[in-house]
Design an enzyme around this catalytic site. Structure first.
Site, PDB file in Angstrom:
ATOM      1  CD  GLU A   1      42.859  -6.545 -28.971  1.00  0.00           C
ATOM      2  OE1 GLU A   1      42.238  -5.928 -29.699  1.00  0.00           O
ATOM      3  OE2 GLU A   1      42.722  -8.118 -28.992  1.00  0.00           O
TER       4      GLU A   1
ATOM      5  CE1 TYR B   1      36.664  -6.968 -31.890  1.00  0.00           C
ATOM      6  CE2 TYR B   1      38.808  -5.935 -31.766  1.00  0.00           C
ATOM      7  CZ  TYR B   1      38.291  -7.381 -31.727  1.00  0.00           C
ATOM      8  OH  TYR B   1      38.986  -8.236 -32.156  1.00  0.00           O
TER       9      TYR B   1
ATOM     10  CD  GLN C   1      42.333   1.251 -39.820  1.00  0.00           C
ATOM     11  OE1 GLN C   1      43.538   2.750 -39.227  1.00  0.00           O
ATOM     12  NE2 GLN C   1      41.543   1.845 -40.472  1.00  0.00           N
ATOM     13  CB  THR C   2      49.241  -2.381 -37.331  1.00  0.00           C
ATOM     14  OG1 THR C   2      48.768  -1.075 -37.237  1.00  0.00           O
ATOM     15  CG2 THR C   2      50.597  -2.657 -38.337  1.00  0.00           C
TER      16      THR C   2
ATOM     17  CG  ASP D   1      36.579  -9.248 -35.883  1.00  0.00           C
ATOM     18  OD1 ASP D   1      36.196 -10.147 -35.486  1.00  0.00           O
ATOM     19  OD2 ASP D   1      37.602  -9.088 -35.370  1.00  0.00           O
TER      20      ASP D   1
ATOM     21  NE  ARG E   1      45.079 -16.066 -29.988  1.00  0.00           N
ATOM     22  CZ  ARG E   1      45.018 -16.289 -31.453  1.00  0.00           C
ATOM     23  NH1 ARG E   1      45.527 -17.218 -32.054  1.00  0.00           N
ATOM     24  NH2 ARG E   1      44.171 -15.856 -32.564  1.00  0.00           N
TER      25      ARG E   1
END
Length: 305
Positions: free
Chosen positions: A47, A132, A52-53, A150, A35
């Site tokens: 990203e 995405y 999934q982590t 999302d 960020r």
């Protein structure tokens, strides 16, 4: 595009809704390293790693990855086996993501002269970059993305504004709410809201959710959502006691805290005594529902009419 989101409360100014969220985010948010950059390579790495982590695992892996391959041309020149081995050693999930990330870096160097494409459509030409991820990179690197939709965002929109569980409806609502040309801060802010305040178990008051005054779920106590099919416990919750405070004050012109507390809970005192009650009243005052004043040496609470 309509001038008002159909589900938005009639008394809610869309600009006020937008400003409340952005101000909340800019005042305090999780300081993830990705960020603090607008480098599209670093954002793409974050990203892909975040798929999934858990973010707690991603932060160290992200730092280690960039120490080894700090720029897109470094990754493009790397041995693919080394990249895959890194991915496996850091328990980042499917190794295909490492292969795709390596190939995408090669595309940027060979097909785009080392400069990332900026639009979501162009970014999807990179290997392994779906809609995405492309939109996230366009938003956070170039401030040129669309509204992110999302799981977190769907949960927030469903709870706050009653947006039905329908992809087209979520897309319309998210697009309506995002300020034009502000995809970077907006998408970060709405995802932060879903991550820290409006998770599976909501933390509305604790996280100071900026949308409480308009939120259907906060008003009704029903926090179900597309990914949260079972209603979180209401009995004994802060929401329940907020409702009791408002209900009790609605029956009286004004009450001192010493009178209000025992009416709100039978076990008033100790850890759930005056300090606890003042915290509850402070939140209600911030939301414009309650007024507090000092009278004859006591704090008196009054419901705003």
């Amino acid at each position: 595009m309509s001038e008002r989101l159909p589900e938005l409360a009639a008394d809610a100014d869309p600009d006020a809704v937008r400003e409340a969220l952005v101000s909340w985010y800019e005042a305090d948010h999780r300081a993830f390293p990705w960020r603090r950059t607008d480098d599209p390579y670093r954002i793409l790495v974050s990203e892909v790693m975040s798929q999934q982590t858990q973010l707690s695992r991603v932060e160290q892996a992200y730092a280690d990855f960039l120490d080894r391959w700090p720029a897109v041309d470094d990754l493009a020149a790397a041995d693919r086996g080394d990249v895959v081995a890194f991915w496996s050693d850091h328990s980042l999930g499917y190794n295909n993501r490492a292969k795709y990330l390596h190939e995408a870096a090669g595309q940027v160097v060979s097909e785009y002269d080392g400069e990332f494409p900026e639009s979501p459509d162009e970014l999807q030409e990179l290997m392994g970059v779906g809609p995405y991820t492309a939109n996230a990179v366009a938003s956070f690197a170039f401030n040129a993305g669309d509204a992110v939709v999302d799981t977190n965002v769907k949960r927030v929109l469903h709870r706050a504004f009653g947006v039905p569980d329908d992809d087209a409806a979520f897309e319309e609502a998210a697009t309506f709410l995002m300020p034009e040309g502000e995809s970077r801060v907006w998408n970060n802010a709405v995802m932060e809201l879903g991550g820290v305040a409006c998770g599976g178990t909501p933390r509305c008051d604790e996280a100071g959710c900026p949308w409480r005054r308009w939120c259907h779920a906060y008003e009704t106590g029903d926090f179900t959502a597309p990914d949260v099919p079972e209603q979180p416990s209401f009995e004994g919750s802060r929401r329940q006691f907020r409702g009791r405070v408002v209900g009790t004050l609605g029956e009286h012109d004004a009450l001192a805290l010493s009178e209000l507390g025992p009416r709100v809970r039978v076990d008033y005192g100790g850890d759930t005594g005056e300090e606890w009650l003042r915290g509850l009243l402070s939140d209600l005052a911030d939301d414009g529902l309650v007024e507090l004043a000092e009278r004859d040496g006591e704090t008196v609470a009054t419901l705003r009419r």
